[in-house]
Design a protein around this motif. Structure first.
Motif, PDB file in Angstrom:
ATOM      1  N   PHE A   7      -7.009  10.935   6.528  1.00  0.00           N
ATOM      2  CA  PHE A   7      -6.019  11.984   6.290  1.00  0.00           C
ATOM      3  C   PHE A   7      -4.644  11.571   6.809  1.00  0.00           C
ATOM      4  N   LYS A   8      -4.629  10.835   7.907  1.00  0.00           N
ATOM      5  CA  LYS A   8      -3.361  10.334   8.429  1.00  0.00           C
ATOM      6  C   LYS A   8      -2.748   9.307   7.472  1.00  0.00           C
ATOM      7  N   VAL A   9      -3.571   8.486   6.849  1.00  0.00           N
ATOM      8  CA  VAL A   9      -3.074   7.510   5.883  1.00  0.00           C
ATOM      9  C   VAL A   9      -2.496   8.237   4.667  1.00  0.00           C
ATOM     10  N   LEU A  10      -3.167   9.262   4.191  1.00  0.00           N
ATOM     11  CA  LEU A  10      -2.653  10.037   3.053  1.00  0.00           C
ATOM     12  C   LEU A  10      -1.328  10.721   3.399  1.00  0.00           C
ATOM     13  N   ALA A  16       6.011   8.234   3.128  1.00  0.00           N
ATOM     14  CA  ALA A  16       6.623   7.006   2.628  1.00  0.00           C
ATOM     15  C   ALA A  16       7.224   7.233   1.243  1.00  0.00           C
ATOM     16  N   LYS A  17       6.522   7.978   0.407  1.00  0.00           N
ATOM     17  CA  LYS A  17       7.032   8.276  -0.944  1.00  0.00           C
ATOM     18  C   LYS A  17       8.362   9.017  -0.861  1.00  0.00           C
ATOM     19  N   PHE A  37       0.641  -0.474   5.339  1.00  0.00           N
ATOM     20  CA  PHE A  37      -0.069  -0.215   4.083  1.00  0.00           C
ATOM     21  C   PHE A  37       0.428   1.025   3.336  1.00  0.00           C
ATOM     22  N   PRO A  38       0.636   2.172   3.987  1.00  0.00           N
ATOM     23  CA  PRO A  38       1.097   3.343   3.225  1.00  0.00           C
ATOM     24  C   PRO A  38       2.427   3.109   2.505  1.00  0.00           C
ATOM     25  N   VAL A  39       3.337   2.391   3.144  1.00  0.00           N
ATOM     26  CA  VAL A  39       4.632   2.108   2.520  1.00  0.00           C
ATOM     27  C   VAL A  39       4.454   1.147   1.342  1.00  0.00           C
ATOM     28  N   ALA A  40       3.624   0.123   1.535  1.00  0.00           N
ATOM     29  CA  ALA A  40       3.377  -0.836   0.453  1.00  0.00           C
ATOM     30  C   ALA A  40       2.720  -0.152  -0.740  1.00  0.00           C
ATOM     31  N   PHE A  60      -8.504 -10.786   5.840  1.00  0.00           N
ATOM     32  CA  PHE A  60      -8.834  -9.453   6.305  1.00  0.00           C
ATOM     33  C   PHE A  60      -8.963  -8.545   5.087  1.00  0.00           C
ATOM     34  N   ILE A  61      -9.668  -7.463   5.241  1.00  0.00           N
ATOM     35  CA  ILE A  61      -9.832  -6.509   4.141  1.00  0.00           C
ATOM     36  C   ILE A  61      -8.478  -5.970   3.692  1.00  0.00           C
ATOM     37  N   ILE A  62      -7.611  -5.680   4.643  1.00  0.00           N
ATOM     38  CA  ILE A  62      -6.318  -5.111   4.272  1.00  0.00           C
ATOM     39  C   ILE A  62      -5.492  -6.100   3.466  1.00  0.00           C
ATOM     40  N   LEU A  63      -5.604  -7.394   3.751  1.00  0.00           N
ATOM     41  CA  LEU A  63      -4.870  -8.382   2.961  1.00  0.00           C
ATOM     42  C   LEU A  63      -5.383  -8.425   1.531  1.00  0.00           C
ATOM     43  N   HIS A  64      -6.671  -8.272   1.364  1.00  0.00           N
ATOM     44  CA  HIS A  64      -7.245  -8.246   0.017  1.00  0.00           C
ATOM     45  C   HIS A  64      -6.666  -7.075  -0.775  1.00  0.00           C
ATOM     46  N   ILE A  65      -6.504  -5.935  -0.127  1.00  0.00           N
ATOM     47  CA  ILE A  65      -5.918  -4.774  -0.791  1.00  0.00           C
ATOM     48  C   ILE A  65      -4.437  -5.032  -1.070  1.00  0.00           C
ATOM     49  N   TYR A  66      -3.742  -5.622  -0.108  1.00  0.00           N
ATOM     50  CA  TYR A  66      -2.325  -5.932  -0.292  1.00  0.00           C
ATOM     51  C   TYR A  66      -2.097  -6.849  -1.485  1.00  0.00           C
ATOM     52  N   PHE A  67      -2.952  -7.854  -1.650  1.00  0.00           N
ATOM     53  CA  PHE A  67      -2.758  -8.815  -2.728  1.00  0.00           C
ATOM     54  C   PHE A  67      -2.779  -8.148  -4.089  1.00  0.00           C
ATOM     55  N   LYS A  68      -3.488  -7.047  -4.215  1.00  0.00           N
ATOM     56  CA  LYS A  68      -3.493  -6.320  -5.484  1.00  0.00           C
ATOM     57  C   LYS A  68      -2.168  -5.600  -5.724  1.00  0.00           C
ATOM     58  N   LEU A  69      -1.416  -5.336  -4.654  1.00  0.00           N
ATOM     59  CA  LEU A  69      -0.163  -4.615  -4.770  1.00  0.00           C
ATOM     60  C   LEU A  69       1.051  -5.524  -4.900  1.00  0.00           C
ATOM     61  N   CYS A  70       0.879  -6.806  -4.612  1.00  0.00           N
ATOM     62  CA  CYS A  70       2.013  -7.701  -4.424  1.00  0.00           C
ATOM     63  C   CYS A  70       2.359  -8.544  -5.629  1.00  0.00           C
ATOM     64  N   GLU A  71       3.598  -8.993  -5.599  1.00  0.00           N
ATOM     65  CA  GLU A  71       4.069 -10.001  -6.527  1.00  0.00           C
ATOM     66  C   GLU A  71       3.663 -11.341  -5.953  1.00  0.00           C
ATOM     67  N   ILE A  72       3.115 -12.202  -6.774  1.00  0.00           N
ATOM     68  CA  ILE A  72       2.681 -13.513  -6.269  1.00  0.00           C
ATOM     69  C   ILE A  72       3.525 -14.584  -6.907  1.00  0.00           C
TER      70      ILE A  72
END
Length: 72
Positions: A7-10, A16-17, A37-40, A60-72
């Motif tokens: 709930f804190k992340v949401l 952030a939005k 993560f919330p800002v990204a 890390f798990i969070i990096l795996h999630i980040y990679f889906k959001l990022c420009e490579i």
């Protein structure tokens, strides 16, 4: 404590939005991690390019999630 975390992340993503709409950034450069993560996620939803600079590359798990959001 752990029960409230999703709930804190949401809430953080909603805040952030609001900041992204106010500030209107061109890109997001982040060092990664759970705190950013919330800002990204909010930037990715707003079609703002997300770039990660992570000094220590470990899978890390969070990096795996980040990679889906990022420009490579």
């Amino acid at each position: 404590m752990l029960f409230r975390s999703p709930f804190k992340v949401l809430l953080a993503m909603k805040q952030a939005k609001k900041l992204i709409e106010e500030f209107k950034p061109d890109i997001l450069l982040t060092a990664g991690g759970f705190v950013a993560f919330p800002v990204a996620r909010a930037c990715a939803k707003a079609n703002i390019p997300v770039f990660i600079h992570h000094k220590i590359y470990m899978y890390f798990i969070i990096l795996h999630i980040y990679f889906k959001l990022c420009e490579i």
